[in-house]
Design an enzyme around this catalytic site. Sequence first.
Site, short mmCIF file in Angstrom:
data_model
loop_
_atom_site.label_atom_id
_atom_site.label_comp_id
_atom_site.label_asym_id
_atom_site.label_seq_id
_atom_site.Cartn_x
_atom_site.Cartn_y
_atom_site.Cartn_z
N CYS A 253 8.89 81.66 47.44
CA CYS A 253 7.86 81.94 46.43
C CYS A 253 6.49 82.09 47.12
O CYS A 253 5.61 82.76 46.61
CB CYS A 253 7.83 80.87 45.37
SG CYS A 253 7.90 79.21 46.04
N GLU B 65 6.25 90.94 42.76
CA GLU B 65 6.98 90.08 43.70
C GLU B 65 8.32 90.74 44.03
O GLU B 65 9.13 91.01 43.14
CB GLU B 65 7.21 88.70 43.06
CG GLU B 65 7.85 87.73 44.01
CD GLU B 65 8.03 86.34 43.40
OE1 GLU B 65 8.50 86.25 42.26
OE2 GLU B 65 7.70 85.35 44.08
N GLU C 207 6.72 76.09 38.52
CA GLU C 207 6.46 76.67 39.84
C GLU C 207 7.01 78.08 39.78
O GLU C 207 8.23 78.27 39.74
CB GLU C 207 7.24 75.93 40.93
CG GLU C 207 6.79 74.53 41.21
CD GLU C 207 5.41 74.46 41.81
OE1 GLU C 207 4.87 75.50 42.22
OE2 GLU C 207 4.88 73.35 41.84
N LYS D 261 19.87 71.61 35.99
CA LYS D 261 20.67 72.84 35.98
C LYS D 261 20.37 73.67 37.21
O LYS D 261 19.31 74.27 37.34
CB LYS D 261 20.42 73.70 34.73
CG LYS D 261 21.51 74.77 34.61
CD LYS D 261 21.12 76.03 33.91
CE LYS D 261 20.43 77.08 34.72
NZ LYS D 261 21.25 77.78 35.74
P1 NAP Z 1 15.16 83.04 37.28
O1 NAP Z 1 15.96 83.82 36.33
O2 NAP Z 1 13.79 82.67 36.93
O3 NAP Z 1 16.02 81.72 37.61
C1 NAP Z 1 15.53 80.41 37.82
C2 NAP Z 1 16.33 79.42 37.01
O4 NAP Z 1 16.08 79.59 35.61
C3 NAP Z 1 17.85 79.57 37.16
O5 NAP Z 1 18.46 78.31 37.13
C4 NAP Z 1 18.17 80.38 35.93
O6 NAP Z 1 19.52 80.36 35.57
C5 NAP Z 1 17.29 79.75 34.91
N1 NAP Z 1 17.07 80.57 33.72
C6 NAP Z 1 17.17 81.91 33.59
N2 NAP Z 1 16.90 82.29 32.32
C7 NAP Z 1 16.62 81.17 31.63
C8 NAP Z 1 16.26 80.89 30.29
N3 NAP Z 1 16.13 81.86 29.38
N4 NAP Z 1 16.03 79.60 29.92
C9 NAP Z 1 16.15 78.62 30.82
N5 NAP Z 1 16.51 78.82 32.10
C10 NAP Z 1 16.72 80.07 32.51
O7 NAP Z 1 15.15 83.75 38.66
P2 NAP Z 1 16.26 84.79 39.17
O8 NAP Z 1 16.76 85.65 38.08
O9 NAP Z 1 17.27 84.02 39.88
O10 NAP Z 1 15.39 85.66 40.16
C11 NAP Z 1 14.56 86.69 39.66
C12 NAP Z 1 13.26 86.73 40.38
O11 NAP Z 1 12.58 85.50 40.20
C13 NAP Z 1 13.36 86.86 41.88
O12 NAP Z 1 13.57 88.16 42.29
C14 NAP Z 1 12.03 86.32 42.30
O13 NAP Z 1 11.04 87.29 42.18
C15 NAP Z 1 11.77 85.22 41.31
N6 NAP Z 1 12.14 83.90 41.84
C16 NAP Z 1 11.14 83.07 42.17
C17 NAP Z 1 11.46 81.83 42.69
C18 NAP Z 1 10.41 80.86 43.09
O14 NAP Z 1 10.67 79.93 43.85
N7 NAP Z 1 9.20 80.97 42.59
C19 NAP Z 1 12.78 81.45 42.89
C20 NAP Z 1 13.79 82.34 42.50
C21 NAP Z 1 13.43 83.56 41.98
P3 NAP Z 1 20.47 81.51 36.22
O15 NAP Z 1 20.74 81.01 37.56
O16 NAP Z 1 21.67 81.57 35.38
O17 NAP Z 1 19.70 82.79 36.19
#
Ligand code: NAP
Length: 499
Positions: free
Chosen positions: A304, A401, A270, A195
Amino acid sequence: MTVAIEKPALSSAAAKFLQKEHKLLIDGRWVAAKSGETFPVEDPATEETIAHVPGGDKADIDLAVAAARRAFETGPWSRISPGERSKIVWRLGDLLERYGDELAELEALDNGKPVTNARRGDVEGSIDMFHYMAGWATRLNGETIQVSSPGNWHAYTVREPVGVVGQIIPWNFPLMMAAWKLAPALAAGCTIVLKPAEQTPLTALRLGELVQEAGVPDGVVNIVTGFGETAGAALAEHPDVDKIAFTGSTEVGRLIVKASAGNLKRVSLELGGKSPAIVFPDADLDLAIVGTAAAIFYNQGQCCTAGSRLFAHKSVYDRIVSGVVEEAGKLKVGHGLDPTVNLGPLVSKEQHERVTGYIQAGHGEGAEVVVGGKTGNGHGYFVEPTVLAKTNRDMRVVREEIFGPVVCVQSFDDEDLDSVAKFANDTEYGLQASVWTRNLKVAHMMARKIKAGTICINTHNYGDPAWPFGGYKQSGWGREMGKEVMEHYTETKSVAARL
Ligand code: NAP
Ligand code: MG
Protein backbone atom coordinates in the site's frame (compact mmCIF):
# COMPACT_ATOMS: atom_id res chain seq x y z
CA MET A 1 11.19 -12.52 -19.55
CA THR A 2 12.94 -15.53 -18.04
CA VAL A 3 11.04 -17.09 -15.21
CA ALA A 4 12.85 -19.54 -12.92
CA ILE A 5 10.29 -22.34 -13.08
CA GLU A 6 11.77 -24.69 -10.54
CA LYS A 7 9.45 -25.18 -7.58
CA PRO A 8 11.42 -26.38 -4.57
CA ALA A 9 9.75 -28.94 -2.33
CA LEU A 10 8.02 -27.81 0.85
CA SER A 11 9.37 -28.76 4.24
CA SER A 12 7.48 -31.61 5.88
CA ALA A 13 5.88 -29.21 8.39
CA ALA A 14 4.43 -26.96 5.69
CA ALA A 15 3.38 -29.97 3.57
CA LYS A 16 1.62 -31.50 6.56
CA PHE A 17 -0.33 -28.32 7.25
CA LEU A 18 -1.29 -27.99 3.60
CA GLN A 19 -2.74 -31.49 3.48
CA LYS A 20 -5.06 -30.90 6.42
CA GLU A 21 -8.77 -30.51 6.01
CA HIS A 22 -9.01 -26.77 6.65
CA LYS A 23 -11.78 -25.48 8.88
CA LEU A 24 -13.04 -22.28 10.46
CA LEU A 25 -11.99 -21.44 14.02
CA ILE A 26 -15.16 -20.62 15.96
CA ASP A 27 -15.40 -20.66 19.75
CA GLY A 28 -12.19 -22.65 20.07
CA ARG A 29 -13.32 -25.42 17.72
CA TRP A 30 -12.40 -26.13 14.12
CA VAL A 31 -15.64 -26.44 12.16
CA ALA A 32 -16.79 -26.62 8.54
CA ALA A 33 -18.79 -23.74 7.08
CA LYS A 34 -22.51 -24.14 7.89
CA SER A 35 -23.25 -24.31 4.18
CA GLY A 36 -20.62 -27.02 3.67
CA GLU A 37 -19.06 -24.85 0.94
CA THR A 38 -15.32 -24.73 0.30
CA PHE A 39 -13.23 -22.88 -2.26
CA PRO A 40 -9.82 -23.59 -3.78
CA VAL A 41 -6.57 -21.88 -2.81
CA GLU A 42 -4.11 -21.37 -5.65
CA ASP A 43 -0.33 -21.22 -6.03
CA PRO A 44 -0.06 -18.07 -8.18
CA ALA A 45 3.29 -19.20 -9.64
CA THR A 46 1.88 -22.43 -11.12
CA GLU A 47 -1.91 -21.85 -11.05
CA GLU A 48 -2.25 -25.20 -9.24
CA THR A 49 -4.80 -25.73 -6.50
CA ILE A 50 -2.89 -26.30 -3.26
CA ALA A 51 -5.73 -26.52 -0.73
CA HIS A 52 -9.43 -25.95 -0.13
CA VAL A 53 -10.76 -23.79 2.68
CA PRO A 54 -14.29 -23.26 3.99
CA GLY A 55 -16.45 -20.66 2.28
CA GLY A 56 -17.80 -19.06 5.41
CA ASP A 57 -20.75 -16.67 5.05
CA LYS A 58 -23.27 -14.79 7.18
CA ALA A 59 -24.33 -17.89 9.14
CA ASP A 60 -20.71 -18.56 10.20
CA ILE A 61 -20.08 -14.89 10.95
CA ASP A 62 -23.16 -14.90 13.21
CA LEU A 63 -21.76 -17.88 15.15
CA ALA A 64 -18.30 -16.33 15.34
CA VAL A 65 -19.65 -12.99 16.58
CA ALA A 66 -21.81 -14.76 19.18
CA ALA A 67 -18.74 -16.68 20.39
CA ALA A 68 -16.68 -13.48 20.55
CA ARG A 69 -19.48 -11.74 22.47
CA ARG A 70 -19.70 -14.58 25.02
CA ALA A 71 -15.93 -14.62 25.42
CA PHE A 72 -15.90 -10.86 25.92
CA GLU A 73 -18.79 -10.57 28.38
CA THR A 74 -18.52 -13.74 30.44
CA GLY A 75 -15.41 -15.65 29.38
CA PRO A 76 -12.11 -15.76 31.22
CA TRP A 77 -10.70 -13.08 28.89
CA SER A 78 -12.72 -10.38 30.63
CA ARG A 79 -11.35 -11.40 34.05
CA ILE A 80 -7.76 -12.21 33.18
CA SER A 81 -5.15 -9.76 34.52
CA PRO A 82 -3.32 -7.42 32.14
CA GLY A 83 -0.10 -9.23 33.05
CA GLU A 84 -1.53 -12.60 32.01
CA ARG A 85 -2.85 -11.07 28.79
CA SER A 86 0.56 -9.63 28.10
CA LYS A 87 2.21 -13.04 28.53
CA ILE A 88 -0.21 -14.69 26.11
CA VAL A 89 0.38 -12.03 23.44
CA TRP A 90 4.15 -12.34 23.95
CA ARG A 91 3.89 -16.14 23.68
CA LEU A 92 2.22 -15.75 20.28
CA GLY A 93 5.32 -13.90 19.12
CA ASP A 94 7.50 -16.72 20.45
CA LEU A 95 5.41 -19.31 18.62
CA LEU A 96 5.73 -17.39 15.35
CA GLU A 97 9.46 -17.48 15.91
CA ARG A 98 9.40 -21.23 16.50
CA TYR A 99 7.34 -21.93 13.37
CA GLY A 100 8.78 -19.07 11.33
CA ASP A 101 10.25 -21.14 8.51
CA GLU A 102 7.03 -23.06 8.01
CA LEU A 103 4.96 -19.85 8.01
CA ALA A 104 7.32 -18.24 5.49
CA GLU A 105 6.97 -21.20 3.16
CA LEU A 106 3.17 -21.20 3.40
CA GLU A 107 3.16 -17.47 2.69
CA ALA A 108 5.45 -17.83 -0.32
CA LEU A 109 3.32 -20.62 -1.72
CA ASP A 110 -0.03 -18.93 -1.12
CA ASN A 111 0.81 -15.34 -2.00
CA GLY A 112 3.67 -15.92 -4.45
CA LYS A 113 6.18 -13.70 -2.62
CA PRO A 114 9.84 -14.72 -2.30
CA VAL A 115 10.29 -16.96 0.73
CA THR A 116 13.39 -15.05 1.82
CA ASN A 117 11.36 -11.84 2.03
CA ALA A 118 8.51 -13.67 3.73
CA ARG A 119 10.87 -14.94 6.44
CA ARG A 120 12.79 -11.67 6.96
CA GLY A 121 9.93 -9.27 6.37
CA ASP A 122 6.50 -10.78 6.97
CA VAL A 123 7.35 -13.30 9.70
CA GLU A 124 9.89 -11.13 11.55
CA GLY A 125 7.52 -8.17 11.35
CA SER A 126 4.72 -10.29 12.81
CA ILE A 127 6.90 -11.58 15.66
CA ASP A 128 7.92 -8.00 16.48
CA MET A 129 4.32 -6.87 16.44
CA PHE A 130 3.20 -9.45 19.03
CA HIS A 131 6.21 -8.78 21.22
CA TYR A 132 5.80 -4.99 21.06
CA MET A 133 2.03 -5.06 21.64
CA ALA A 134 2.40 -7.44 24.59
CA GLY A 135 3.86 -4.46 26.46
CA TRP A 136 0.74 -2.35 25.95
CA ALA A 137 -1.49 -4.79 27.83
CA THR A 138 -0.02 -3.56 31.13
CA ARG A 139 0.21 0.11 30.19
CA LEU A 140 -3.38 1.05 29.40
CA ASN A 141 -3.76 3.52 32.23
CA GLY A 142 -6.32 6.24 32.71
CA GLU A 143 -5.63 9.57 34.42
CA THR A 144 -6.82 11.47 37.43
CA ILE A 145 -8.57 14.59 36.21
CA GLN A 146 -8.44 18.00 37.92
CA VAL A 147 -12.05 19.21 37.79
CA SER A 148 -13.19 22.72 38.89
CA SER A 149 -16.78 22.07 39.94
CA PRO A 150 -17.71 23.35 43.41
CA GLY A 151 -17.21 20.81 46.19
CA ASN A 152 -14.82 17.91 46.56
CA TRP A 153 -14.41 15.55 43.66
CA HIS A 154 -12.37 12.59 42.68
CA ALA A 155 -12.47 12.34 38.88
CA TYR A 156 -10.55 9.86 36.80
CA THR A 157 -10.57 7.96 33.53
CA VAL A 158 -10.15 4.27 32.80
CA ARG A 159 -9.37 2.59 29.48
CA GLU A 160 -11.62 -0.33 28.66
CA PRO A 161 -11.51 -2.70 25.69
CA VAL A 162 -13.92 -1.63 22.94
CA GLY A 163 -15.52 -5.09 22.80
CA VAL A 164 -16.07 -7.42 19.85
CA VAL A 165 -13.88 -6.44 16.93
CA GLY A 166 -14.26 -7.48 13.28
CA GLN A 167 -11.00 -7.47 11.34
CA ILE A 168 -10.89 -7.72 7.55
CA ILE A 169 -7.49 -8.04 5.92
CA PRO A 170 -5.94 -8.13 2.42
CA TRP A 171 -3.70 -10.58 0.58
CA ASN A 172 -0.46 -8.59 0.16
CA PHE A 173 1.00 -9.35 3.63
CA PRO A 174 -1.45 -11.96 4.89
CA LEU A 175 0.29 -13.08 8.09
CA MET A 176 1.62 -9.63 8.94
CA MET A 177 -1.78 -7.98 8.45
CA ALA A 178 -3.29 -10.59 10.77
CA ALA A 179 -0.56 -9.79 13.33
CA TRP A 180 -1.08 -6.03 12.98
CA LYS A 181 -4.75 -6.55 13.72
CA LEU A 182 -4.74 -9.30 16.35
CA ALA A 183 -1.82 -8.16 18.51
CA PRO A 184 -3.16 -4.75 19.66
CA ALA A 185 -6.76 -5.98 19.94
CA LEU A 186 -5.67 -8.88 22.16
CA ALA A 187 -3.43 -6.62 24.23
CA ALA A 188 -6.40 -4.30 24.83
CA GLY A 189 -8.60 -7.20 25.93
CA CYS A 190 -10.95 -7.28 22.94
CA THR A 191 -12.34 -10.41 21.31
CA ILE A 192 -12.05 -10.87 17.58
CA VAL A 193 -13.54 -12.21 14.38
CA LEU A 194 -10.89 -12.17 11.65
CA LYS A 195 -11.65 -12.55 7.94
CA PRO A 196 -8.55 -13.17 5.82
CA ALA A 197 -8.48 -12.39 2.09
CA GLU A 198 -9.95 -15.09 -0.15
CA GLN A 199 -6.67 -15.33 -2.12
CA THR A 200 -4.45 -15.97 0.92
CA PRO A 201 -6.22 -17.70 3.82
CA LEU A 202 -3.54 -20.24 4.79
CA THR A 203 -1.24 -18.44 7.23
CA ALA A 204 -4.23 -17.00 9.10
CA LEU A 205 -5.50 -20.54 9.66
CA ARG A 206 -2.06 -21.68 10.82
CA LEU A 207 -1.98 -18.63 13.10
CA GLY A 208 -5.33 -19.81 14.51
CA GLU A 209 -3.61 -23.01 15.63
CA LEU A 210 -0.88 -20.97 17.30
CA VAL A 211 -3.50 -18.81 19.02
CA GLN A 212 -4.75 -22.00 20.66
CA GLU A 213 -1.23 -23.20 21.45
CA ALA A 214 -0.48 -19.86 23.13
CA GLY A 215 -3.39 -20.38 25.51
CA VAL A 216 -5.82 -17.76 24.18
CA PRO A 217 -9.20 -18.81 25.66
CA ASP A 218 -11.91 -20.21 23.37
CA GLY A 219 -13.96 -17.64 21.47
CA VAL A 220 -11.45 -14.81 21.89
CA VAL A 221 -10.06 -15.23 18.37
CA ASN A 222 -12.39 -16.57 15.67
CA ILE A 223 -11.25 -16.96 12.08
CA VAL A 224 -13.73 -17.16 9.21
CA THR A 225 -12.39 -17.72 5.69
CA GLY A 226 -14.74 -16.60 2.92
CA PHE A 227 -15.50 -13.89 0.41
CA GLY A 228 -15.71 -10.18 0.98
CA GLU A 229 -19.18 -9.80 -0.46
CA THR A 230 -20.61 -12.45 1.90
CA ALA A 231 -18.49 -13.05 5.03
CA GLY A 232 -16.80 -9.62 4.96
CA ALA A 233 -20.02 -7.70 4.40
CA ALA A 234 -21.84 -9.69 7.12
CA LEU A 235 -19.08 -8.81 9.58
CA ALA A 236 -19.01 -5.12 8.62
CA GLU A 237 -22.76 -4.68 9.09
CA HIS A 238 -23.18 -6.99 12.10
CA PRO A 239 -25.19 -5.22 14.84
CA ASP A 240 -23.24 -6.92 17.64
CA VAL A 241 -19.76 -5.97 16.39
CA ASP A 242 -18.40 -2.90 18.21
CA LYS A 243 -15.57 -2.05 15.86
CA ILE A 244 -14.27 -2.89 12.40
CA ALA A 245 -10.59 -2.65 11.49
CA PHE A 246 -10.09 -2.90 7.75
CA THR A 247 -7.09 -2.96 5.43
CA GLY A 248 -7.62 -3.09 1.68
CA SER A 249 -8.83 -0.98 -1.22
CA THR A 250 -10.26 2.51 -0.86
CA GLU A 251 -13.32 1.33 -2.79
CA VAL A 252 -14.13 -1.41 -0.24
CA GLY A 253 -13.21 1.00 2.57
CA ARG A 254 -16.15 3.15 1.50
CA LEU A 255 -18.45 0.09 1.62
CA ILE A 256 -17.22 -0.67 5.15
CA VAL A 257 -18.09 2.85 6.28
CA LYS A 258 -21.62 2.51 4.86
CA ALA A 259 -22.07 -0.94 6.39
CA SER A 260 -20.96 0.34 9.80
CA ALA A 261 -23.68 2.98 9.96
CA GLY A 262 -26.38 0.58 11.24
CA ASN A 263 -25.00 0.40 14.79
CA LEU A 264 -22.44 3.20 14.38
CA LYS A 265 -19.60 0.81 15.11
CA ARG A 266 -16.12 2.29 15.35
CA VAL A 267 -14.15 2.04 12.11
CA SER A 268 -10.45 2.25 11.31
CA LEU A 269 -9.23 2.02 7.72
CA GLU A 270 -5.86 1.40 6.08
CA LEU A 271 -6.47 1.96 2.39
CA GLY A 272 -4.61 2.51 -0.84
CA GLY A 273 -1.74 4.76 -1.75
CA LYS A 274 0.11 6.37 -4.63
CA SER A 275 3.21 7.26 -2.73
CA PRO A 276 5.80 9.68 -4.10
CA ALA A 277 9.54 9.06 -3.84
CA ILE A 278 11.32 12.38 -4.42
CA VAL A 279 15.00 12.48 -5.31
CA PHE A 280 16.78 15.81 -4.83
CA PRO A 281 19.99 16.61 -6.72
CA ASP A 282 22.17 16.37 -3.60
CA ALA A 283 20.97 12.86 -2.67
CA ASP A 284 23.32 9.92 -2.28
CA LEU A 285 22.33 8.65 -5.71
CA ASP A 286 23.51 5.06 -5.24
CA LEU A 287 21.37 4.82 -2.13
CA ALA A 288 18.46 6.54 -3.85
CA ILE A 289 18.59 4.20 -6.85
CA VAL A 290 18.58 1.02 -4.78
CA GLY A 291 16.02 2.50 -2.40
CA THR A 292 13.54 3.80 -4.95
CA ALA A 293 13.77 0.56 -6.95
CA ALA A 294 13.02 -1.47 -3.82
CA ALA A 295 10.24 1.01 -3.00
CA ILE A 296 8.30 -0.19 -6.04
CA PHE A 297 9.54 -3.74 -6.72
CA TYR A 298 9.45 -5.14 -3.17
CA ASN A 299 6.58 -7.62 -2.79
CA GLN A 300 5.95 -7.34 -6.56
CA GLY A 301 4.79 -3.76 -5.96
CA GLN A 302 1.87 -5.03 -3.90
CA CYS A 303 2.50 -2.67 -1.00
CA CYS A 304 0.00 0.00 0.00
CA THR A 305 3.03 2.26 0.54
CA ALA A 306 4.76 1.35 -2.77
CA GLY A 307 6.80 4.23 -4.19
CA SER A 308 4.81 4.24 -7.42
CA ARG A 309 5.39 7.90 -8.36
CA LEU A 310 9.09 8.58 -8.67
CA PHE A 311 10.05 12.25 -8.96
CA ALA A 312 13.67 12.94 -9.86
CA HIS A 313 15.22 16.39 -10.17
CA LYS A 314 16.03 17.02 -13.82
CA SER A 315 19.76 17.13 -13.10
CA VAL A 316 19.72 13.53 -11.81
CA TYR A 317 16.75 12.19 -13.80
CA ASP A 318 18.73 10.21 -16.39
CA ARG A 319 20.97 8.66 -13.77
CA ILE A 320 17.99 7.67 -11.60
CA VAL A 321 16.06 6.16 -14.50
CA SER A 322 19.04 4.15 -15.77
CA GLY A 323 19.87 3.09 -12.22
CA VAL A 324 16.34 1.87 -11.46
CA VAL A 325 16.27 0.06 -14.83
CA GLU A 326 19.54 -1.64 -13.88
CA GLU A 327 18.10 -2.66 -10.51
CA ALA A 328 15.06 -4.12 -12.28
CA GLY A 329 17.39 -6.19 -14.43
CA LYS A 330 19.06 -7.71 -11.37
CA LEU A 331 15.86 -9.19 -10.00
CA LYS A 332 15.55 -12.94 -10.43
CA VAL A 333 11.94 -13.73 -11.26
CA GLY A 334 10.53 -17.12 -10.32
CA HIS A 335 8.71 -19.35 -7.89
CA GLY A 336 8.57 -17.73 -4.46
CA LEU A 337 9.75 -20.91 -2.73
CA ASP A 338 13.12 -20.65 -4.50
CA PRO A 339 15.31 -18.86 -1.93
CA THR A 340 17.34 -17.14 -4.67
CA VAL A 341 14.25 -15.52 -6.26
CA ASN A 342 13.66 -11.77 -5.71
CA LEU A 343 10.38 -11.28 -7.55
CA GLY A 344 7.49 -13.74 -7.52
CA PRO A 345 4.19 -13.72 -9.40
CA LEU A 346 1.35 -11.35 -8.59
CA VAL A 347 -1.20 -12.81 -6.25
CA SER A 348 -3.98 -13.71 -8.70
CA LYS A 349 -5.23 -13.76 -12.26
CA GLU A 350 -7.42 -10.76 -11.47
CA GLN A 351 -4.43 -8.78 -10.22
CA HIS A 352 -2.36 -9.87 -13.24
CA GLU A 353 -5.04 -8.59 -15.62
CA ARG A 354 -5.33 -5.37 -13.66
CA VAL A 355 -1.60 -4.61 -13.69
CA THR A 356 -1.02 -5.56 -17.34
CA GLY A 357 -4.09 -3.48 -18.22
CA TYR A 358 -2.50 -0.46 -16.54
CA ILE A 359 0.80 -0.97 -18.38
CA GLN A 360 -1.09 -1.02 -21.69
CA ALA A 361 -3.13 2.02 -20.68
CA GLY A 362 0.08 3.89 -19.78
CA HIS A 363 1.63 3.01 -23.10
CA GLY A 364 -1.57 4.11 -24.85
CA GLU A 365 -1.49 7.46 -23.04
CA GLY A 366 2.06 8.14 -24.22
CA ALA A 367 4.25 6.81 -21.41
CA GLU A 368 7.53 5.28 -22.50
CA VAL A 369 8.06 1.69 -21.32
CA VAL A 370 11.80 1.92 -20.56
CA VAL A 371 12.01 -1.60 -19.24
CA GLY A 372 9.60 -4.43 -18.48
CA GLY A 373 5.98 -4.52 -19.48
CA LYS A 374 6.00 -8.18 -20.42
CA THR A 375 4.36 -11.04 -18.61
CA GLY A 376 5.43 -14.66 -18.18
CA ASN A 377 4.75 -16.89 -21.15
CA GLY A 378 4.05 -20.07 -19.21
CA HIS A 379 1.92 -20.62 -16.13
CA GLY A 380 1.78 -18.14 -13.32
CA TYR A 381 0.88 -14.51 -12.86
CA PHE A 382 4.30 -13.01 -13.51
CA VAL A 383 4.82 -9.41 -14.58
CA GLU A 384 8.26 -7.96 -15.29
CA PRO A 385 9.46 -5.07 -13.15
CA THR A 386 8.42 -2.10 -15.24
CA VAL A 387 9.60 1.49 -15.53
CA LEU A 388 7.33 4.00 -17.25
CA ALA A 389 9.01 7.28 -18.17
CA LYS A 390 7.57 10.45 -19.73
CA THR A 391 4.54 10.18 -17.49
CA ASN A 392 2.42 13.11 -16.35
CA ARG A 393 -0.22 13.94 -13.77
CA ASP A 394 -3.16 13.37 -16.10
CA MET A 395 -2.35 9.75 -16.90
CA ARG A 396 -4.36 7.00 -15.20
CA VAL A 397 -1.12 5.20 -14.34
CA VAL A 398 -0.08 8.25 -12.32
CA ARG A 399 -3.44 8.89 -10.66
CA GLU A 400 -4.64 5.37 -9.80
CA GLU A 401 -3.18 2.69 -7.56
CA ILE A 402 -1.76 -0.07 -9.80
CA PHE A 403 -0.57 -2.40 -7.04
CA GLY A 404 2.09 -4.05 -9.17
CA PRO A 405 5.80 -3.64 -9.99
CA VAL A 406 5.22 -0.56 -12.14
CA VAL A 407 6.80 2.81 -11.42
CA CYS A 408 5.91 6.10 -13.13
CA VAL A 409 8.86 8.48 -13.33
CA GLN A 410 8.54 12.24 -13.65
CA SER A 411 11.17 14.96 -13.48
CA PHE A 412 10.99 18.30 -11.67
CA ASP A 413 13.18 21.35 -12.03
CA ASP A 414 11.86 23.54 -9.25
CA GLU A 415 14.14 24.63 -6.44
CA ASP A 416 11.15 25.89 -4.43
CA LEU A 417 10.06 23.23 -1.94
CA ASP A 418 6.42 24.31 -2.04
CA SER A 419 6.31 23.54 -5.75
CA VAL A 420 7.91 20.14 -5.22
CA ALA A 421 5.46 19.37 -2.42
CA LYS A 422 2.63 20.31 -4.77
CA PHE A 423 3.63 17.48 -7.14
CA ALA A 424 3.85 15.06 -4.24
CA ASN A 425 0.44 16.12 -2.90
CA ASP A 426 -1.27 15.95 -6.28
CA THR A 427 -3.13 12.74 -5.39
CA GLU A 428 -6.23 11.69 -3.51
CA TYR A 429 -4.04 9.43 -1.37
CA GLY A 430 -1.66 10.25 1.48
CA LEU A 431 -0.15 7.13 2.99
CA GLN A 432 3.61 7.51 2.61
CA ALA A 433 6.26 9.61 0.89
CA SER A 434 10.01 9.34 0.72
CA VAL A 435 12.48 12.19 0.39
CA TRP A 436 16.00 11.46 -0.83
CA THR A 437 18.48 14.19 0.08
CA ARG A 438 21.57 14.90 2.22
CA ASN A 439 20.21 18.31 3.18
CA LEU A 440 18.54 18.20 6.61
CA LYS A 441 16.55 21.35 6.00
CA VAL A 442 15.13 20.02 2.72
CA ALA A 443 14.34 16.67 4.35
CA HIS A 444 12.44 18.09 7.32
CA MET A 445 10.77 20.94 5.44
CA MET A 446 9.47 18.40 2.93
CA ALA A 447 8.29 16.21 5.81
CA ARG A 448 6.17 19.18 6.96
CA LYS A 449 4.81 20.03 3.55
CA ILE A 450 3.79 16.57 2.33
CA LYS A 451 0.28 15.45 3.22
CA ALA A 452 0.93 11.83 4.14
CA GLY A 453 0.68 9.81 7.32
CA THR A 454 4.25 8.50 7.10
CA ILE A 455 7.33 10.26 5.74
CA CYS A 456 10.57 8.38 5.07
CA ILE A 457 13.88 10.17 4.69
CA ASN A 458 16.44 8.25 2.62
CA THR A 459 14.35 5.09 2.89
CA HIS A 460 10.92 3.84 1.76
CA ASN A 461 8.37 1.21 2.87
CA TYR A 462 9.64 1.76 6.42
CA GLY A 463 7.71 0.28 9.32
CA ASP A 464 8.19 -0.51 12.99
CA PRO A 465 5.66 -1.63 15.61
CA ALA A 466 6.37 1.51 17.65
CA TRP A 467 5.95 3.87 14.66
CA PRO A 468 2.33 4.99 14.05
CA PHE A 469 1.22 4.05 10.55
CA GLY A 470 -1.76 5.25 8.53
CA GLY A 471 -3.04 7.65 5.96
CA TYR A 472 -4.12 11.20 5.26
CA LYS A 473 -6.94 11.86 2.77
CA GLN A 474 -8.39 8.75 1.11
CA SER A 475 -5.64 6.49 2.44
CA GLY A 476 -7.62 5.86 5.57
CA TRP A 477 -8.80 6.70 9.06
CA GLY A 478 -6.71 6.35 12.19
CA ARG A 479 -3.28 4.97 12.90
CA GLU A 480 -2.12 1.45 13.49
CA MET A 481 0.91 0.54 15.62
CA GLY A 482 2.60 2.61 18.29
CA LYS A 483 0.51 3.84 21.20
CA GLU A 484 -1.95 5.35 18.72
CA VAL A 485 -3.42 1.98 17.76
CA MET A 486 -4.59 1.42 21.32
CA GLU A 487 -7.08 4.27 20.76
CA HIS A 488 -8.86 2.00 18.25
CA TYR A 489 -9.25 -0.85 20.65
CA THR A 490 -10.15 0.98 23.84
CA GLU A 491 -12.89 3.30 25.07
CA THR A 492 -12.15 6.00 27.63
CA LYS A 493 -14.56 5.95 30.57
CA SER A 494 -14.71 9.05 32.79
CA VAL A 495 -15.71 8.61 36.42
CA ALA A 496 -16.61 11.49 38.79
CA ALA A 497 -17.21 10.88 42.49
CA ARG A 498 -18.60 13.52 44.88
CA LEU A 499 -16.58 13.13 48.06
P1 NAP B 1 -10.27 -5.58 -1.31
O1 NAP B 1 -11.40 -6.08 -2.11
O2 NAP B 1 -10.36 -4.26 -0.69
O3 NAP B 1 -9.98 -6.70 -0.19
C1 NAP B 1 -9.59 -6.49 1.15
C2 NAP B 1 -10.45 -7.32 2.08
O4 NAP B 1 -11.79 -6.84 2.09
C3 NAP B 1 -10.55 -8.79 1.67
O5 NAP B 1 -10.58 -9.60 2.81
C4 NAP B 1 -11.88 -8.79 0.95
O6 NAP B 1 -12.45 -10.05 0.79
C5 NAP B 1 -12.69 -7.89 1.81
N1 NAP B 1 -13.89 -7.36 1.17
C6 NAP B 1 -14.14 -7.20 -0.15
N2 NAP B 1 -15.37 -6.68 -0.35
C7 NAP B 1 -15.92 -6.50 0.87
C8 NAP B 1 -17.16 -6.01 1.34
N3 NAP B 1 -18.11 -5.58 0.51
N4 NAP B 1 -17.38 -5.96 2.68
C9 NAP B 1 -16.45 -6.38 3.53
N5 NAP B 1 -15.26 -6.88 3.15
C10 NAP B 1 -14.98 -6.93 1.85
O7 NAP B 1 -8.97 -5.65 -2.15
P2 NAP B 1 -8.72 -6.61 -3.41
O8 NAP B 1 -9.95 -6.80 -4.22
O9 NAP B 1 -8.13 -7.85 -2.89
O10 NAP B 1 -7.67 -5.77 -4.22
C11 NAP B 1 -8.12 -4.70 -5.04
C12 NAP B 1 -7.20 -3.53 -4.95
O11 NAP B 1 -7.17 -3.06 -3.61
C13 NAP B 1 -5.75 -3.83 -5.24
O12 NAP B 1 -5.48 -3.86 -6.60
C14 NAP B 1 -5.08 -2.69 -4.55
O13 NAP B 1 -5.11 -1.54 -5.32
C15 NAP B 1 -5.92 -2.48 -3.33
N6 NAP B 1 -5.36 -3.15 -2.14
C16 NAP B 1 -4.81 -2.38 -1.20
C17 NAP B 1 -4.25 -2.98 -0.08
C18 NAP B 1 -3.62 -2.18 1.00
O14 NAP B 1 -2.84 -2.72 1.79
N7 NAP B 1 -3.93 -0.92 1.13
C19 NAP B 1 -4.24 -4.36 0.05
C20 NAP B 1 -4.86 -5.13 -0.94
C21 NAP B 1 -5.41 -4.50 -2.03
P3 NAP B 1 -12.06 -10.87 -0.56
O15 NAP B 1 -10.74 -11.41 -0.25
O16 NAP B 1 -13.07 -11.90 -0.73
O17 NAP B 1 -12.06 -9.89 -1.69
MG1 MG C 1 -11.73 -8.29 -3.54
